[in-house]
Design an enzyme around this catalytic site. Structure first.
Site: not given
Length: 244
Positions: A37, A60-61, A87, A152
């Site tokens: 996270d 940081d995805v 997730n 989104y």
């Protein structure tokens, strides 16, 4: 309570909400977990609570190099990767007219590229170790038109499509790829809304309540476990009947 015994998992966005619930359940079921996270305070606190079965990695995805560091630290700590749960995600309420390029880019980088980079990063490790399970978190907003959620919803539709394609591509490597599509879940992501709005959206749910993060974790555990060993490319809605 050993459905994930000896499994090693990476769960992104796991400092709070659904991800934190998933991390707790995974450890209860016998897994070792890498919690990732950008929220270092809550992420480290959760890892401390879970003891030797978990570590926290700041992540940081949307940064591919950051994914390589997560994989390296997971291998160093636990020696393998059996499960990836993509997730992490962001959610901003904006209509088409209100959405600009920056907001589209943000949803694309976090929700879409984040899942893509994750699958790419774990693929070689899982392939070399005779397979694994990837669970991508989409949304029921990816099942129908979603007014006021343009960026989104669009990003979560892409997650569905990537999952279907990845399930086909990675089957030869014994890697299963499935999707969980949550409905309205009682997490910090919804907490910023006004109480009257939350009450209004509860009435949209046949069960007349918000879902609990633990109810998402239940579905993720199933898809991550050997109980679903013949399941790939599947979609599980956890939405109190909203998709019916």
């Amino acid at each position: 309570m050993n459905r994930l015994h000896n499994k090693i998992a990476i769960i992104t966005g796991a400092a709070s909400g659904q991800g934190a619930a998933e991390a707790r359940r995974f450890v209860e079921e016998g897994a070792k977990v890498v919690i990732t996270d950008l929220n270092e305070v809550d992420g480290k606190a959760l890892a401390d609570q879970l003891g030797d079965s978990a570590i926290f990695v700041s992540h940081d995805v949307s940064d591919e190099a950051s994914w390589q560091r997560v994989v390296e630290q997971c291998l160093a700590a636990f020696g393998g990767i059996d499960i990836l749960v993509n997730n992490a995600g962001i959610y901003r309420q904006k209509s088409l007219a209100e959405t600009d390029q920056a907001l589209m880019d943000l949803h694309y980088r976090v929700n879409v590229l984040g899942a893509f980079f994750g699958m790419k990063a774990v693929h070689p490790v899982m392939k070399a170790h005779d397979g694994g399970a990837i669970v991508n978190i989409s949304s029921i907003a990816a099942l129908r038109g979603s007014p006021g959620l343009f960026a989104y919803a669009g990003s979560k539709w892409m997650v569905r499509g990537m999952t279907k394609s990845a399930a086909q591509d990675l089957a030869q490597d014994k890697i299963r790829v499935n999707t969980v599509l949550p409905g309205l879940i009682d997490t910090p992501m919804l907490a910023g809304n006004a109480p009257e709005y939350l009450e209004e959206i509860k009435q949209m749910v046949p069960f007349k309540r918000l879902g609990a993060p633990e109810e998402i974790a239940d579905a993720v555990v199933y898809l991550a476990s050997d109980e679903s060993r013949y399941v790939t490319g599947a979609e599980i809605t956890v939405c109190g009947g909203m998709s019916a």
